[in-house]
Write a protein that holds these residues in place. Structure first.
Motif, PDB file in Angstrom:
ATOM      1  N   GLY A   1       0.803  -1.214   0.000  1.00 62.73           N
ATOM      2  CA  GLY A   1       0.000   0.000   0.000  1.00 62.73           C
ATOM      3  C   GLY A   1       0.836   1.264   0.000  1.00 62.73           C
ATOM      4  N   LYS A   2       2.040   1.206   0.579  1.00 56.94           N
ATOM      5  CA  LYS A   2       2.895   2.393   0.641  1.00 56.94           C
ATOM      6  C   LYS A   2       3.728   2.591  -0.618  1.00 56.94           C
ATOM      7  CE  LYS A   2       3.239   2.868   5.628  1.00 56.94           C
ATOM      8  NZ  LYS A   2       4.138   3.123   6.773  1.00 56.94           N
ATOM      9  N   GLY A   3       3.761   1.583  -1.480  1.00 62.98           N
ATOM     10  CA  GLY A   3       4.492   1.709  -2.727  1.00 62.98           C
ATOM     11  C   GLY A   3       5.985   1.518  -2.565  1.00 62.98           C
ATOM     12  N   ALA A   4       6.720   1.740  -3.661  1.00 65.90           N
ATOM     13  CA  ALA A   4       8.151   1.457  -3.694  1.00 65.90           C
ATOM     14  C   ALA A   4       8.975   2.437  -2.870  1.00 65.90           C
ATOM     15  CB  ALA A   4       8.643   1.463  -5.149  1.00 65.90           C
ATOM     16  N   ASN A   5       8.367   3.517  -2.396  1.00 68.12           N
ATOM     17  CA  ASN A   5       9.126   4.532  -1.661  1.00 68.12           C
ATOM     18  C   ASN A   5       8.888   4.501  -0.158  1.00 68.12           C
ATOM     19  OD1 ASN A   5      10.264   5.673  -4.049  1.00 68.12           O
ATOM     20  ND2 ASN A   5       8.306   6.693  -4.436  1.00 68.12           N
ATOM     21  N   GLY A   6       8.083   3.549   0.330  1.00 67.16           N
ATOM     22  CA  GLY A   6       7.802   3.503   1.759  1.00 67.16           C
ATOM     23  C   GLY A   6       7.910   2.101   2.311  1.00 67.16           C
ATOM     24  N   TRP A   7       8.323   2.012   3.564  1.00 63.82           N
ATOM     25  CA  TRP A   7       8.460   0.713   4.233  1.00 63.82           C
ATOM     26  C   TRP A   7       7.154   0.361   4.948  1.00 63.82           C
ATOM     27  CZ3 TRP A   7      12.425  -2.516   3.486  1.00 63.82           C
ATOM     28  CH2 TRP A   7      13.627  -1.994   2.998  1.00 63.82           C
ATOM     29  N   LEU A   8       6.692  -0.870   4.767  1.00 61.42           N
ATOM     30  CA  LEU A   8       5.502  -1.377   5.442  1.00 61.42           C
ATOM     31  C   LEU A   8       5.944  -2.402   6.483  1.00 61.42           C
ATOM     32  CD1 LEU A   8       2.366  -1.701   5.607  1.00 61.42           C
ATOM     33  CD2 LEU A   8       2.609  -3.593   4.004  1.00 61.42           C
ATOM     34  N   ARG A   9       5.588  -2.146   7.751  1.00 61.31           N
ATOM     35  CA  ARG A   9       5.958  -3.070   8.816  1.00 61.31           C
ATOM     36  C   ARG A   9       4.917  -4.173   8.923  1.00 61.31           C
ATOM     37  NH1 ARG A   9       7.991  -0.708  14.433  1.00 61.31           N
ATOM     38  NH2 ARG A   9       9.480   0.130  12.889  1.00 61.31           N
TER      39      ARG A   9
END
Length: 504
Positions: free
Chosen positions: A368-376
């Motif tokens: 959901g956050k895309g390639a630029n964000g980290w999802l925990r």
């Protein structure tokens, strides 16, 4: 490889007589699916349900669900998944809470008064879909349309997942996520293959529930690649083995519970001789089980790791990786797919070095956050010096039963609704076939007569999905609690051990 929507559009290049879906021993042609998909599309357009609108589908493993996917996703609409395995009351509640503009379901669902009333009272336009017949059951001549976007991206699918903590929640999966996931899978496996005529080539097999990300993804991949496929209403050893043998499948999926069933059935090796690999995911796959299957049938087990939040798998083994690395990396779930980045962090969010266990974080276009964000995630993991991922446990208390997550508090709340039960606690017990199963411990209301376990389970089936119902329900005089009045899990397990020993 074209995106999913382009792949769905390419199906119209197939001849009507092309075999598309084999179910119950009969092939359904593309022409039959096309006719129903066009009828669904026509009725959706008639009530104003065009691109961006939200359409609920009681998503059972049947031809009608596949046609609905083609009609809904093929025109850029959003599919809101509704679980047919739920009891009528819970399915109706899910319909009201998700409130799609239109809902499609089998006649059997519309015969349930609660379901019909939920749609009618909520102003939802509803259709019964059986075979190629489509009949309006609720609502008027138009629907109130409201598109859903996540961070500016249109949503393709809304489906339930357990989330990281707490009860199940509905998660939106955008077109960007699904297309990124499809691209990653093709990059990992080369599954798309060379250009060919639609609905030709090797047959694939779908037996996981389409309302689960594993089953939905398998259907989407077959549709996007314009591949004919066998659709089982549910897993059975005979159904799976027959499909593999009849169509000489080279690759087939087999979750651990199903893998144990095949091993227990002692299937002759010649029936599976076409297989070059078996993929396994949905829940933890023990290396001992994988090696037992490989030893018995000479077929490597390629373990995958993924989740609904990732739109499917994000890491896994390939056959070349298995040949080179398995002996040294047994227990790993493989390497990340192309475009997927992984790291582990401590409780403060600090990135951990290789081989240190922490909370797993994912960065990829398919989150959901895309390639630029980290999802925990809610998984504990470590990554070794060669980039192999190992799942070490969970940071929450979810019970994973045969690939389906069961949240103890959801089951406990259902138990507390029983008139004789004052309070309840639920925990996961290890199970050789399913990984874990839920077990309940209850405290009764003062003066209540002793419980009959089968009667309580019947009560629970009216509120829970089948896999959430505990396998055992123990009664204690008083649930053990600590100074904070929370359930003392250690003492609870000791109580259960004493009760089980007394039973023996």
């Amino acid at each position: 490889m074209a995106g999913i929507r382009d792949g769905l559009g390419a199906l119209w290049l197939a001849p009507d007589g092309a075999n598309m879906i084999q179910q119950d021993g009969r092939w359904v042609t593309w022409g039959e699916v096309r006719v129903l998909a066009e009828r669904i599309d026509e009725q959706l357009s008639r009530v104003g349900c065009d691109e961006g609108s939200r359409v609920g589908v009681v998503l059972g493993n049947r031809m009608e669900s596949v046609a609905a996917l083609v009609a809904i996703l093929g025109k850029g609409r959003t599919i809101v998944t509704l679980n047919p395995m739920q009891p009528a009351a819970r399915l109706s509640s899910d319909l009201v809470s998700s409130k799609p503009q239109v809902v499609l379901g089998p006649s059997s669902a519309w015969k349930e008064t609660e379901f019909f009333s939920a749609a009618e009272d909520s102003g939802i336009v509803g259709f019964a879909v059986d075979g190629v017949e489509l009949r309006q059951c609720s609502g008027g001549s138009s629907a109130t349309i409201e598109a859903l976007h996540t961070e500016g991206h249109p949503v393709a699918v809304e489906m339930f997942t357990s989330g990281t903590t707490g009860p199940p929640k509905r998660v939106p999966l955008t077109w960007r996520q699904l297309d990124s996931a499809m691209s990653a899978v093709h990059g990992h496996t080369g599954a798309a293959g060379p250009e060919r005529d639609p609905l030709t080539g090797r047959v694939s097999l779908v037996f996981l529930a389409m309302v689960h990300i594993g089953g939905l993804w398998a259907v989407l991949q077959a549709l996007t690649e314009a591949r004919p496929f066998v659709l089982l209403s549910r897993f059975t050893v005979d159904g799976w083995v027959t499909a593999v043998s009849e169509h000489q499948l080279r690759v087939a999926s087999l979750p651990p519970a199903a893998m144990r069933s095949v091993l227990s059935a002692d299937i002759p090796a010649e029936k599976l001789s076409s297989l070059r690999a078996v993929t396994a995911g949905t829940t933890y796959v023990g290396p001992d089980l994988a090696e037992e299957f490989t030893h018995r049938y000479g077929v490597p087990v390629l373990i995958m790791y993924g989740a609904t939040e990732f739109s499917g798998a994000i890491a896994g083994w390939t056959k070349p990786l298995h040949t080179e690395w398995w002996a040294r990396k047994r227990g790993s779930v493989g390497r990340p797919f192309p475009g997927v980045h992984l790291q582990t962090v401590d409780d403060n969010g600090e990135v951990l070095p290789v081989n240190e266990t922490g909370k797993l974080e994912v960065r990829a276009g398919q989150t959901g956050k895309g390639a630029n964000g980290w999802l925990r995630t809610s998984d504990l993991a470590h990554i070794d010096e060669d980039g192999f991922l190992y799942i070490d446990g969970r940071a929450d208390d979810a019970i994973v039963r045969g690939g389906f997550k069961v949240h103890p508090e959801v089951v406990s709340n259902a138990l507390r609704a029983h008139p004789s039960i004052l309070d309840a606690s639920v925990y996961g017990k290890a199970d050789d076939r399913l990984g874990q199963v839920p077990v309940a411990v209850v405290e009764l209301v003062d003066g209540a007569i002793p419980l009959v376990e089968d009667e309580v389970k019947t009560f629970l089936r009216g509120q829970l999905t089948g896999y959430e119902v505990p396998v055992d329900i123990h009664t204690v005089d008083e649930l053990p609690r600590g100074v904070s009045l929370k359930i003392d899990r250690r003492r609870l397990l000791e109580l259960v051990a004493d009760l089980e020993a007394a039973r023996v």
